[in-house]
Design a protein around this motif. Structure first.
Motif, mmCIF file in Angstrom:
data_model
loop_
_atom_site.group_PDB
_atom_site.id
_atom_site.type_symbol
_atom_site.label_atom_id
_atom_site.label_comp_id
_atom_site.label_asym_id
_atom_site.label_seq_id
_atom_site.Cartn_x
_atom_site.Cartn_y
_atom_site.Cartn_z
ATOM 1 N N ASP A 1 0.852 -1.191 0.000
ATOM 2 C CA ASP A 1 0.000 0.000 0.000
ATOM 3 C C ASP A 1 0.887 1.240 0.000
ATOM 4 O O ASP A 1 2.111 1.154 0.110
ATOM 5 N N PHE A 2 0.278 2.406 -0.136
ATOM 6 C CA PHE A 2 1.038 3.640 -0.326
ATOM 7 C C PHE A 2 1.901 3.984 0.886
ATOM 8 O O PHE A 2 3.084 4.318 0.744
ATOM 9 N N ILE A 3 1.351 3.887 2.082
ATOM 10 C CA ILE A 3 2.091 4.249 3.303
ATOM 11 C C ILE A 3 3.300 3.340 3.476
ATOM 12 O O ILE A 3 4.405 3.806 3.777
ATOM 13 N N ASN A 4 3.113 2.038 3.275
ATOM 14 C CA ASN A 4 4.237 1.105 3.407
ATOM 15 C C ASN A 4 5.276 1.307 2.304
ATOM 16 O O ASN A 4 6.467 1.109 2.528
ATOM 17 N N LEU A 5 4.848 1.703 1.110
ATOM 18 C CA LEU A 5 5.789 2.010 0.034
ATOM 19 C C LEU A 5 6.682 3.178 0.436
ATOM 20 O O LEU A 5 7.900 3.120 0.280
ATOM 21 N N LEU A 6 6.086 4.221 0.993
ATOM 22 C CA LEU A 6 6.871 5.376 1.446
ATOM 23 C C LEU A 6 7.853 4.986 2.546
ATOM 24 O O LEU A 6 9.014 5.403 2.531
#
Length: 142
Positions: free
Chosen positions: A88-93
């Motif tokens: 997901d986006f948060i984990n990618l960041l």
């Protein structure tokens, strides 16, 4: 002069080899809920001998279209690796932020992020709504 050269090599490549670095990438991925689909090594580049870079051979280098990498000094290898994963986006960041703090120099050449199709229920349940393809360059010791 040798001490300065060793310090430059240490700054670029860190103290760990590629196996250790890839293990760290795996741990960082697991910590940030990354589901790796593939890890594909594309190329391994070793620094050129300084004798090839002298003025006499400059015309030969021009004819061969050789790109000179200022970070690729004697004693350093350059690894080009492609990663594919779901997250997901948060984990990618968080994953990218932690990669940035590794002791080896890691450069991201290309990143492709796509939303996962809504029909893929398993990935949606696991909160992994992004397919990510990442091309990275790692510098490591020979």
């Amino acid at each position: 002069l040798n001490n300065e050269r060793l310090e430059i090599i240490k700054l670029i490549s860190g103290t760990s080899n590629l196996d250790t670095l890839l293990a760290n990438v795996g741990l960082i991925g697991r910590k940030n809920n990354i589901q790796f689909s593939s890890i594909v090594p594309n190329k391994l580049i070793v620094s050129m001998d300084e004798g090839l870079l002298n003025k006499e051979n400059t015309s030969q280098l021009d004819n061969q279209n050789i790109v000179i990498d200022p970070l690729l000094v004697e004693g350093i290898k350059k690894y080009l690796i492609d990663f594919s994963f779901k997250t997901d986006f948060i984990n990618l960041l968080s994953f990218l932020r932690e990669l940035e703090f590794q002791e080896n120099i890691i450069l991201i050449k290309d990143i492709e992020v796509d939303l996962i199709n809504k029909k893929d229920n398993l990935s949606r349940k696991n909160n992994q709504n992004l397919n990510v393809k990442l091309s990275m360059t790692f510098y490591g010791k020979i």
